[in-house]
Design a protein around this motif. Structure first.
Motif, PDB file in Angstrom:
ATOM      1  N   LEU A  67       1.587  11.682 -10.113  1.00 31.93           N
ATOM      2  CA  LEU A  67       0.496  13.326  -9.939  1.00 31.93           C
ATOM      3  C   LEU A  67       1.773  14.239 -10.610  1.00 31.93           C
ATOM      4  O   LEU A  67       1.438  15.054 -10.082  1.00 31.93           O
ATOM      5  CB  LEU A  67       0.062  12.513  -8.408  1.00 31.93           C
ATOM      6  CG  LEU A  67      -1.950  11.839  -8.614  1.00 31.93           C
ATOM      7  CD1 LEU A  67      -2.066  12.171  -7.207  1.00 31.93           C
ATOM      8  CD2 LEU A  67      -2.200  12.484  -9.841  1.00 31.93           C
ATOM      9  N   GLN A  68       2.690  13.668  -8.884  1.00 28.93           N
ATOM     10  CA  GLN A  68       3.634  15.271  -9.098  1.00 28.93           C
ATOM     11  C   GLN A  68       4.053  15.190 -10.447  1.00 28.93           C
ATOM     12  O   GLN A  68       4.519  16.362 -10.734  1.00 28.93           O
ATOM     13  CB  GLN A  68       4.976  15.015  -8.268  1.00 28.93           C
ATOM     14  CG  GLN A  68       5.031  14.774  -6.922  1.00 28.93           C
ATOM     15  CD  GLN A  68       4.387  15.854  -6.914  1.00 28.93           C
ATOM     16  OE1 GLN A  68       4.772  17.479  -7.088  1.00 28.93           O
ATOM     17  NE2 GLN A  68       3.483  16.520  -5.461  1.00 28.93           N
ATOM     18  N   TYR A  69       4.460  14.143 -11.765  1.00 28.06           N
ATOM     19  CA  TYR A  69       5.124  14.385 -12.324  1.00 28.06           C
ATOM     20  C   TYR A  69       4.312  15.104 -13.475  1.00 28.06           C
ATOM     21  O   TYR A  69       4.178  15.949 -14.309  1.00 28.06           O
ATOM     22  CB  TYR A  69       5.035  13.025 -13.133  1.00 28.06           C
ATOM     23  CG  TYR A  69       5.674  12.947 -14.707  1.00 28.06           C
ATOM     24  CD1 TYR A  69       7.641  13.512 -15.162  1.00 28.06           C
ATOM     25  CD2 TYR A  69       4.579  12.818 -15.423  1.00 28.06           C
ATOM     26  CE1 TYR A  69       7.599  13.689 -16.022  1.00 28.06           C
ATOM     27  CE2 TYR A  69       5.303  12.888 -16.862  1.00 28.06           C
ATOM     28  CZ  TYR A  69       6.913  12.764 -17.435  1.00 28.06           C
ATOM     29  OH  TYR A  69       7.320  13.420 -18.606  1.00 28.06           O
ATOM     30  N   LEU A 122       0.487  -0.680  -0.272  1.00 28.01           N
ATOM     31  CA  LEU A 122       0.042   0.155   0.281  1.00 28.01           C
ATOM     32  C   LEU A 122       0.994   1.328   0.140  1.00 28.01           C
ATOM     33  O   LEU A 122       0.573   2.218  -0.787  1.00 28.01           O
ATOM     34  CB  LEU A 122      -0.674  -0.257   1.315  1.00 28.01           C
ATOM     35  CG  LEU A 122      -1.493   0.973   1.182  1.00 28.01           C
ATOM     36  CD1 LEU A 122      -3.323   1.025   0.478  1.00 28.01           C
ATOM     37  CD2 LEU A 122      -2.718   1.050   2.540  1.00 28.01           C
ATOM     38  N   THR A 123       1.782   0.808   1.100  1.00 26.87           N
ATOM     39  CA  THR A 123       2.795   2.903   0.982  1.00 26.87           C
ATOM     40  C   THR A 123       4.188   2.557  -0.721  1.00 26.87           C
ATOM     41  O   THR A 123       4.208   3.616  -0.915  1.00 26.87           O
ATOM     42  CB  THR A 123       3.542   2.483   2.473  1.00 26.87           C
ATOM     43  OG1 THR A 123       3.455   2.041   3.036  1.00 26.87           O
ATOM     44  CG2 THR A 123       4.744   3.487   2.009  1.00 26.87           C
ATOM     45  N   ALA A 124       3.850   0.982  -1.366  1.00 22.01           N
ATOM     46  CA  ALA A 124       4.510   1.566  -2.437  1.00 22.01           C
ATOM     47  C   ALA A 124       3.643   1.944  -3.671  1.00 22.01           C
ATOM     48  O   ALA A 124       4.182   2.930  -4.074  1.00 22.01           O
ATOM     49  CB  ALA A 124       4.996   0.309  -2.794  1.00 22.01           C
ATOM     50  N   ILE A 125       2.491   0.966  -3.696  1.00 17.26           N
ATOM     51  CA  ILE A 125       1.452   2.121  -5.027  1.00 17.26           C
ATOM     52  C   ILE A 125       1.300   3.649  -4.637  1.00 17.26           C
ATOM     53  O   ILE A 125       1.307   4.167  -5.587  1.00 17.26           O
ATOM     54  CB  ILE A 125       0.053   0.907  -4.746  1.00 17.26           C
ATOM     55  CG1 ILE A 125       0.453  -0.217  -5.015  1.00 17.26           C
ATOM     56  CG2 ILE A 125      -0.861   1.437  -5.382  1.00 17.26           C
ATOM     57  CD1 ILE A 125      -0.555  -1.356  -4.797  1.00 17.26           C
ATOM     58  N   LEU A 126       0.892   3.771  -3.273  1.00 14.60           N
ATOM     59  CA  LEU A 126       0.885   5.537  -2.832  1.00 14.60           C
ATOM     60  C   LEU A 126       1.881   6.453  -2.928  1.00 14.60           C
ATOM     61  O   LEU A 126       1.567   7.253  -3.790  1.00 14.60           O
ATOM     62  CB  LEU A 126       0.077   5.982  -1.459  1.00 14.60           C
ATOM     63  CG  LEU A 126      -0.866   4.651  -0.883  1.00 14.60           C
ATOM     64  CD1 LEU A 126      -0.804   5.621   0.591  1.00 14.60           C
ATOM     65  CD2 LEU A 126      -2.401   5.889  -1.463  1.00 14.60           C
ATOM     66  N   LEU A 127       3.305   5.792  -3.254  1.00 17.04           N
ATOM     67  CA  LEU A 127       4.260   6.489  -3.566  1.00 17.04           C
ATOM     68  C   LEU A 127       4.109   6.813  -4.824  1.00 17.04           C
ATOM     69  O   LEU A 127       4.744   8.040  -5.635  1.00 17.04           O
ATOM     70  CB  LEU A 127       6.055   5.444  -3.047  1.00 17.04           C
ATOM     71  CG  LEU A 127       7.044   6.490  -2.651  1.00 17.04           C
ATOM     72  CD1 LEU A 127       6.546   7.977  -2.548  1.00 17.04           C
ATOM     73  CD2 LEU A 127       8.159   5.771  -2.282  1.00 17.04           C
ATOM     74  N   ILE A 128       4.099   5.697  -5.628  1.00 17.65           N
ATOM     75  CA  ILE A 128       4.491   5.650  -6.849  1.00 17.65           C
ATOM     76  C   ILE A 128       2.825   6.363  -7.669  1.00 17.65           C
ATOM     77  O   ILE A 128       3.294   6.939  -8.423  1.00 17.65           O
ATOM     78  CB  ILE A 128       3.602   3.930  -7.003  1.00 17.65           C
ATOM     79  CG1 ILE A 128       4.953   3.613  -7.235  1.00 17.65           C
ATOM     80  CG2 ILE A 128       3.693   4.489  -9.186  1.00 17.65           C
ATOM     81  CD1 ILE A 128       5.395   1.813  -7.393  1.00 17.65           C
ATOM     82  N   LYS A 165       0.323  17.476 -19.110  1.00 15.99           N
ATOM     83  CA  LYS A 165      -0.781  18.317 -20.173  1.00 15.99           C
ATOM     84  C   LYS A 165      -1.341  19.176 -18.721  1.00 15.99           C
ATOM     85  O   LYS A 165      -1.630  18.829 -17.826  1.00 15.99           O
ATOM     86  CB  LYS A 165      -1.850  17.654 -21.106  1.00 15.99           C
ATOM     87  CG  LYS A 165      -2.498  18.879 -21.577  1.00 15.99           C
ATOM     88  CD  LYS A 165      -3.243  17.836 -22.333  1.00 15.99           C
ATOM     89  CE  LYS A 165      -4.188  18.837 -22.917  1.00 15.99           C
ATOM     90  NZ  LYS A 165      -5.092  17.953 -23.376  1.00 15.99           N
ATOM     91  N   ASN A 166      -1.099  21.007 -19.272  1.00 18.29           N
ATOM     92  CA  ASN A 166      -1.546  21.981 -18.457  1.00 18.29           C
ATOM     93  C   ASN A 166      -0.334  21.898 -17.724  1.00 18.29           C
ATOM     94  O   ASN A 166      -1.447  22.458 -15.827  1.00 18.29           O
ATOM     95  CB  ASN A 166      -3.143  21.864 -18.172  1.00 18.29           C
ATOM     96  CG  ASN A 166      -3.737  22.020 -19.235  1.00 18.29           C
ATOM     97  OD1 ASN A 166      -3.473  22.507 -20.183  1.00 18.29           O
ATOM     98  ND2 ASN A 166      -4.952  21.332 -19.773  1.00 18.29           N
TER      99      ASN A 166
END
Length: 94
Positions: free
Chosen positions: A15-17, A4-10, A23-24
């Motif tokens: 989202l940061q990328y 769960l931590t790994a998925i949330l980090l990815i 775009k936008n």
């Protein structure tokens, strides 16, 4: 819990990328903001130019003095029984 931590980090990285490079993104926003500021400056200059042209048109429609001044300056016209003198600068000899 580790998965769960790994998925949330990815997900956070993705989202940061997208926020910074997608775009936008923020970079697109800054570029668009600069373009808007340049357009505002151009519009201001054009509004000022338009107001000067409107004043010139108004003068030409209303007053004969403006028409006469333009004819004298741009076309070199003179009135009947009027003598035209052109004063040339003295030639400089070295």
């Amino acid at each position: 819990m580790k998965w769960l931590t790994a998925i949330l980090l990815i997900l956070l990285c993705a989202l940061q990328y997208r926020l910074w490079f997608g775009k936008n993104s923020i970079l697109d926003y800054r570029q668009m903001r600069q373009e808007v500021e340049q357009q505002i400056l151009q519009n201001t200059n054009m509004k000022q130019r338009n107001s000067l042209l409107k004043a010139d048109i108004h003068d030409l429609k209303i007053g004969l003095e403006a028409i006469e001044e333009r004819a004298r300056n741009e076309l070199g016209l003179i009135k009947q029984d009027e003598t035209f003198y052109r004063i040339l600068p003295a030639e400089q000899s070295y």
